[in-house]
Enzyme design. Structure first.
Site, short mmCIF file in Angstrom:
data_model
loop_
_atom_site.label_atom_id
_atom_site.label_comp_id
_atom_site.label_asym_id
_atom_site.label_seq_id
_atom_site.Cartn_x
_atom_site.Cartn_y
_atom_site.Cartn_z
N GLU A 26 0.84 -1.21 0.00
CA GLU A 26 0.00 0.00 0.00
C GLU A 26 0.87 1.25 0.00
O GLU A 26 2.07 1.19 0.28
CB GLU A 26 -0.93 0.01 1.22
CG GLU A 26 -0.18 -0.02 2.53
CD GLU A 26 -0.95 0.62 3.69
OE1 GLU A 26 -1.47 1.74 3.51
OE2 GLU A 26 -1.01 0.00 4.75
N SER A 141 -13.29 1.63 10.08
CA SER A 141 -12.59 1.74 8.81
C SER A 141 -13.33 1.00 7.70
O SER A 141 -13.87 -0.10 7.92
CB SER A 141 -11.19 1.14 8.94
OG SER A 141 -10.56 1.14 7.68
N LYS A 160 -4.33 -1.27 13.79
CA LYS A 160 -3.68 -0.12 14.42
C LYS A 160 -3.88 -0.19 15.94
O LYS A 160 -4.98 -0.48 16.40
CB LYS A 160 -4.31 1.18 13.90
CG LYS A 160 -4.01 1.46 12.44
CD LYS A 160 -4.35 2.90 12.10
CE LYS A 160 -5.54 3.01 11.19
NZ LYS A 160 -5.75 4.36 10.66
N1 PSU Z 1 -1.60 1.78 10.25
C1 PSU Z 1 -0.88 2.85 10.72
N2 PSU Z 1 -1.04 4.06 10.11
C2 PSU Z 1 -1.89 4.22 9.03
C3 PSU Z 1 -2.62 3.08 8.54
C4 PSU Z 1 -2.44 1.91 9.18
O1 PSU Z 1 -0.13 2.69 11.69
O2 PSU Z 1 -2.00 5.33 8.50
C5 PSU Z 1 -3.54 3.27 7.36
C6 PSU Z 1 -3.75 2.00 6.50
O3 PSU Z 1 -3.59 2.37 5.15
C7 PSU Z 1 -5.20 1.61 6.77
C8 PSU Z 1 -5.82 2.96 7.03
O4 PSU Z 1 -5.80 0.98 5.69
O5 PSU Z 1 -4.84 3.60 7.84
C9 PSU Z 1 -7.16 2.89 7.69
O6 PSU Z 1 -7.63 4.19 7.85
P1 PSU Z 1 -9.18 4.48 8.18
O7 PSU Z 1 -9.37 4.06 9.61
O8 PSU Z 1 -9.30 5.96 7.98
O9 PSU Z 1 -9.96 3.66 7.19
MN MN Z 2 -12.73 6.54 10.00
#
Ligand code: PSU
Ligand code: MN
Length: 304
Positions: A26, A141, A160
């Protein structure tokens, strides 16, 4: 979006046609997750690690509006240095593509693009999931709902650290997303090898993982197989350090009234500064381990 709207590099195209192992990576990890200039070094090193295992890396992102599978090193450098670049989950993809912008793709958008062109394995650090307090905010997410309809395999070290891990595991179950521990029956906690939650299944080799992935495909199931790969205990953040910093980070976010989308960057930044960069080193180690395992699983899949 038609298949033609996605650019696939020559390297990746050749590998896919030959049935050779390919690993998707990614771009949010280097556009939003890691600080400059370390972000670029980590992104390029991940590609080298995949090549060292005999697989072809396919870093995925949106470059000048073109969803790209197999960004060049120059394109990765540009994205890693672009200020205020868009974070692109699946709902953002048509917008950023339509308007011709750059974007770092999240797990959801990367999994979608990889699967769409036939890449079967994807390595990341931590997945998105259910945020703390989601029962009131609904902040979950889009990784969750996307993985429920995207038949790929993702190697991660859990979700996370700032998320509600128990709630996220419940959602994986509801969404029929299998979670398999690699060499462990404990769900990894990203910075720590054990989040405190148990898993139903584990495998001990890339070949065993490949058998599960093939079974998923033969059964016509559409859910992502999640391989949960813990950081080695000797390299983890000491669990008591993590517990303590998380408690203080959440308290500080509450005190400053920080919530919603601003919460993740605030909390991750707090953790990084508070641990004196130690969490960053663990983050990089976690990613290295996942990238290498993903390449081995891709190798086992193409040998089947
Ligand atoms: N893990 C981290 N930092 C990040 C992410 C994951 O430590 O920025 C990213 C990944 O790309 C994951 C995304 O898919 O955050 C999910 O974000 P959201 O909760 O906004 O969907
Ligand atoms: Mn969100």
């Amino acid at each position: 979006m038609s298949r033609l709207a996605i650019h696939v590099s020559d390297d990746v195209t050749r590998a896919l046609e030959a049935g050779a192992p390919v690993v998707a990576l990614e771009s949010t990890i280097f556009t939003h997750g890691l600080p400059r200039p370390r972000n670029l070094a980590v992104a390029l090193e991940a590609e080298d690690r995949i090549r060292a295992e005999g697989a072809v890396p396919a870093t995925i992102g949106v470059y000048e509006g073109v969803p790209t599978v197999g960004l060049t090193a120059e394109q990765i450098a540009t994205l890693s240095e672009t200020d205020d670049i868009d974070k692109v989950s699946l709902r953002d993809l048509p917008v950023v593509a339509g308007l011709g912008r750059h974007g770092g793709t999240t797990v959801a958008a990367t999994a979608y693009l990889a699967n769409r062109v036939g890449v079967r394995v994807f390595a990341t650090g931590g997945l998105g999931g259910v945020h703390r307090g989601a029962s009131e905010t609904f902040d979950e997410s889009a990784d969750l709902t996307t993985l429920a309809v995207t038949p790929i395999t993702i190697v991660s070290a859990g979700v996370k650290s700032i998320l509600d891990i128990g709630a996220t595991l419940e959602r994986f179950e509801t969404l029929n997303i299998p979670v398999i521990g690699y060499g462990t029956r404990r769900y990894p906690g990203f910075y720590v090898s054990d989040s405190g939650y148990e898993l139903h299944y584990s495998v001990n080799s890339p070949e065993e993982a490949a058998k599960i992935i093939s079974a998923r495909d033969e059964l016509g199931l559409r859910q992502t197989v999640l391989l949960a790969n813990p950081v080695d205990e000797s390299r983890q953040l000491p669990p008591e350090v993590l517990d303590d910093v998380l408690r203080r980070a959440w308290a500080e976010a509450d005190r400053q009234g920080i919530g919603g989308n601003a919460a993740t960057p605030f909390l991750l930044d707090f953790i990084q500064r508070d641990t004196g960069g130690r969490s960053l080193e663990v983050n990089v180690d976690v990613y290295r381990g996942n990238v290498t395992l993903a390449a081995k699983v891709a190798g086992a899949l193409s040998a089947e």
